[in-house]
Design an enzyme around this catalytic site. Structure first.
Site, PDB file in Angstrom:
ATOM      1  N   ARG A   1       0.180  79.195  69.003  1.00  0.00           N
ATOM      2  CA  ARG A   1       1.551  79.712  69.159  1.00  0.00           C
ATOM      3  C   ARG A   1       2.234  80.034  67.833  1.00  0.00           C
ATOM      4  NH1 ARG A   1       1.655  75.502  73.224  1.00  0.00           N
ATOM      5  NH2 ARG A   1       1.460  76.448  75.288  1.00  0.00           N
TER       6      ARG A   1
ATOM      7  N   LYS B   1       6.021  93.044  61.897  1.00  0.00           N
ATOM      8  CA  LYS B   1       5.450  93.694  63.073  1.00  0.00           C
ATOM      9  C   LYS B   1       3.933  93.506  63.052  1.00  0.00           C
ATOM     10  CE  LYS B   1       8.472  97.524  64.366  1.00  0.00           C
ATOM     11  NZ  LYS B   1       8.518  99.005  64.501  1.00  0.00           N
TER      12      LYS B   1
ATOM     13  N   GLU C   1       4.593 107.544  53.947  1.00  0.00           N
ATOM     14  CA  GLU C   1       5.531 106.478  54.288  1.00  0.00           C
ATOM     15  C   GLU C   1       6.571 106.280  53.178  1.00  0.00           C
ATOM     16  OE1 GLU C   1       6.017 104.857  56.997  1.00  0.00           O
ATOM     17  OE2 GLU C   1       4.161 104.810  58.163  1.00  0.00           O
TER      18      GLU C   1
ATOM     19  N   LYS D   1      13.382  98.495  53.228  1.00  0.00           N
ATOM     20  CA  LYS D   1      12.924  97.913  54.491  1.00  0.00           C
ATOM     21  C   LYS D   1      13.432  96.488  54.654  1.00  0.00           C
ATOM     22  CE  LYS D   1       9.112  97.432  57.653  1.00  0.00           C
ATOM     23  NZ  LYS D   1       7.697  97.754  57.972  1.00  0.00           N
TER      24      LYS D   1
ATOM     25  N   GLU E   1      14.058  95.005  66.050  1.00  0.00           N
ATOM     26  CA  GLU E   1      14.179  96.421  66.375  1.00  0.00           C
ATOM     27  C   GLU E   1      15.038  96.681  67.611  1.00  0.00           C
ATOM     28  OE1 GLU E   1      10.975  99.733  67.350  1.00  0.00           O
ATOM     29  OE2 GLU E   1      10.699  98.972  65.324  1.00  0.00           O
TER      30      GLU E   1
ATOM     31  N   ARG F   1      16.662  99.173  62.978  1.00  0.00           N
ATOM     32  CA  ARG F   1      15.262  99.178  62.554  1.00  0.00           C
ATOM     33  C   ARG F   1      14.472 100.321  63.192  1.00  0.00           C
ATOM     34  NH1 ARG F   1      11.086  93.983  61.896  1.00  0.00           N
ATOM     35  NH2 ARG F   1       9.366  95.238  61.098  1.00  0.00           N
TER      36      ARG F   1
ATOM     37  N   ASN G   1      11.092 104.324  62.250  1.00  0.00           N
ATOM     38  CA  ASN G   1      10.063 105.046  63.001  1.00  0.00           C
ATOM     39  C   ASN G   1      10.203 106.560  62.891  1.00  0.00           C
ATOM     40  OD1 ASN G   1       8.560 102.825  64.316  1.00  0.00           O
ATOM     41  ND2 ASN G   1      10.524 102.384  65.259  1.00  0.00           N
TER      42      ASN G   1
ATOM     43  N   HIS H   1       7.261 108.723  63.693  1.00  0.00           N
ATOM     44  CA  HIS H   1       6.209 107.915  64.300  1.00  0.00           C
ATOM     45  C   HIS H   1       5.982 108.218  65.780  1.00  0.00           C
ATOM     46  CE1 HIS H   1       6.501 105.828  60.530  1.00  0.00           C
ATOM     47  NE2 HIS H   1       5.600 104.945  60.879  1.00  0.00           N
TER      48      HIS H   1
ATOM     49  N   HIS I   1       2.277 108.811  66.313  1.00  0.00           N
ATOM     50  CA  HIS I   1       1.441 107.931  67.131  1.00  0.00           C
ATOM     51  C   HIS I   1       0.786 108.710  68.274  1.00  0.00           C
ATOM     52  CE1 HIS I   1       3.565 103.898  65.923  1.00  0.00           C
ATOM     53  NE2 HIS I   1       2.828 104.418  64.956  1.00  0.00           N
TER      54      HIS I   1
ATOM     55  N   HIS J   1      -3.072 107.439  59.690  1.00  0.00           N
ATOM     56  CA  HIS J   1      -1.721 107.138  60.157  1.00  0.00           C
ATOM     57  C   HIS J   1      -0.658 107.853  59.320  1.00  0.00           C
ATOM     58  CE1 HIS J   1       1.763 104.996  61.632  1.00  0.00           C
ATOM     59  NE2 HIS J   1       2.037 104.582  60.411  1.00  0.00           N
TER      60      HIS J   1
END
Length: 359
Positions: A121, A143, A185, A227, A237, A241, A245, A248, A252, A265
């Site tokens: 956990r 993330k 990026e 960031k 997010e 936040r 993206n 993205h 993606h 990417h």
């Protein structure tokens, strides 16, 4: 000159450092101090291990250390690889004081972080990014995820690292294509919220491509600071936040439709940012000259700015519907008002998106 930067991500009473500079992996004391328990798992890939695994292992002498070396590439960021990492942790008898160290790029960092989030956990993990893209983006912010055939990063968790050590010397062995992908990026941070940084990148484009250490360290530090500030305000997010993206949702979709074997990417994000800027202009939300300026900078950095051939707009739109920002099946896109002014936009019609994809 060895330019060093030290930043901090502050999340209420939780804090962790980001250290940027040359030779950080050659400082055994600094590395050893990050592993506070008995057990350590170093996750890396076959491209990175020959260059940088040895100093990390040497720094951790006296600990119970296991290594897991994976094949490279986004196509390896799967539930099957995640299961392999969990089996390694089980096999080494990893306790709750285990530290997972991610030595590599974004794929290694995402997979290692997700494993650390799930083992018992949640255990400690440290990011040791070796690509520009990981240093400026995926290593910071917590993330973690793996991909499914249906889409990127659909299975994951928010799990913050205990530290990020970005050794800029690792970029010396980074292939040119990977460096350029990371620069996409970098450009994103200027495009979404810092017009002054965008102008700095236009001025420093050749220095960055030439891997000038001071320019790279400055770019990495500015991206990480940007960031870190956003993550501190919106860790999971729920609002601001999402701006990170930019490009993205389109990017993606491109990666998924290509089966994670086409554009890298960062390359897909470059195309995605141009599409987002053009869509913003088509909707009358932003000036066309800013879209042209973005495309021009990305092209100077050797990045693609148009969709690869063979991708059907309808198929890409279907992929975009699985984006994690979508609400009740309705797309939410990160668009902009111009350079440095990103925004989250609801209610963009399918017809407007398809028109940009068709163009």
């Amino acid at each position: 000159m060895n330019t060093q930067h030290e930043l901090e991500v502050a999340l209420g009473d939780r804090r962790y450092p980001i250290r940027i500079g040359r030779g950080l992996l050659d400082q055994p004391g600094a590395l050893a101090a990050l592993v506070t328990g008995r057990h350590a798992l170093v996750l890396t890939d076959v491209n990175v291990a020959p260059h940088y695994l040895a100093p990390v292992q040497a720094a951790l002498r006296g600990k119970q250390v296991q290594t897991c070396v994976l094949p490279p590439g986004e196509q390896e960021k799967t539930l099957a690889r995640f299961a392999e990492v969990m089996a390694v942790l089980a096999g080494m008898g990893a306790s709750r004081d285990t530290t997972v160290l991610a030595l590599g790029g974004g794929v290694v960092g995402d997979l290692a972080g997700f494993a650390a989030a799930c083992w018992m956990r949640g255990v400690r993990f440290v990011q040791l990014p070796t690509t520009l893209l990981a240093m400026v983006d995926s290593a910071v912010g917590g993330k973690t995820a793996v991909d499914l055939p249906q889409g990127k990063n659909l299975v994951g968790a928010f799990h913050q690292p205990s530290a990020v050590l970005a050794d800029v010397a690792t970029l010396d062995t980074l292939p040119d294509r990977e460096l350029r992908a990371g620069l996409a990026e970098v450009v994103k941070y200027g495009a979404l919220g810092d017009a002054g940084f965008f102008a700095w990148l236009e001025d420093q484009a050749e220095a960055l491509l030439a891997r000038e250490p001071a320019a790279l360290a400055e770019a990495i530090a500015r991206c990480c600071a940007h960031k870190a500030a956003i993550v501190a305000r919106d860790e999971t997010e729920q609002g601001e936040r999402m701006l990170l993206n930019l490009g993205h949702t389109f990017g993606h979709a491109i990666e998924t439709e290509q089966g994670y074997g086409g554009l890298l990417h960062g390359e897909a994000v470059a195309v995605g940012m141009v599409l987002a800027a053009r869509l913003s202009a088509e909707l009358g939300r932003a000036p066309w000259p800013d879209a042209a300026r973005l495309a021009a900078l990305l092209e100077r950095l050797g990045l693609p700015v148009a969709l690869p051939p063979g991708l059907a707009p309808d198929a890409l739109l279907d992929r975009m519907r699985l984006d994690k920002k979508a609400v009740s099946g309705a797309l939410r896109l990160v668009l902009w008002r111009g350079i440095g002014q990103a925004e989250v936009v609801d209610g963009v019609t399918d017809e407007a998106i398809l028109a940009v994809l068709d163009a």
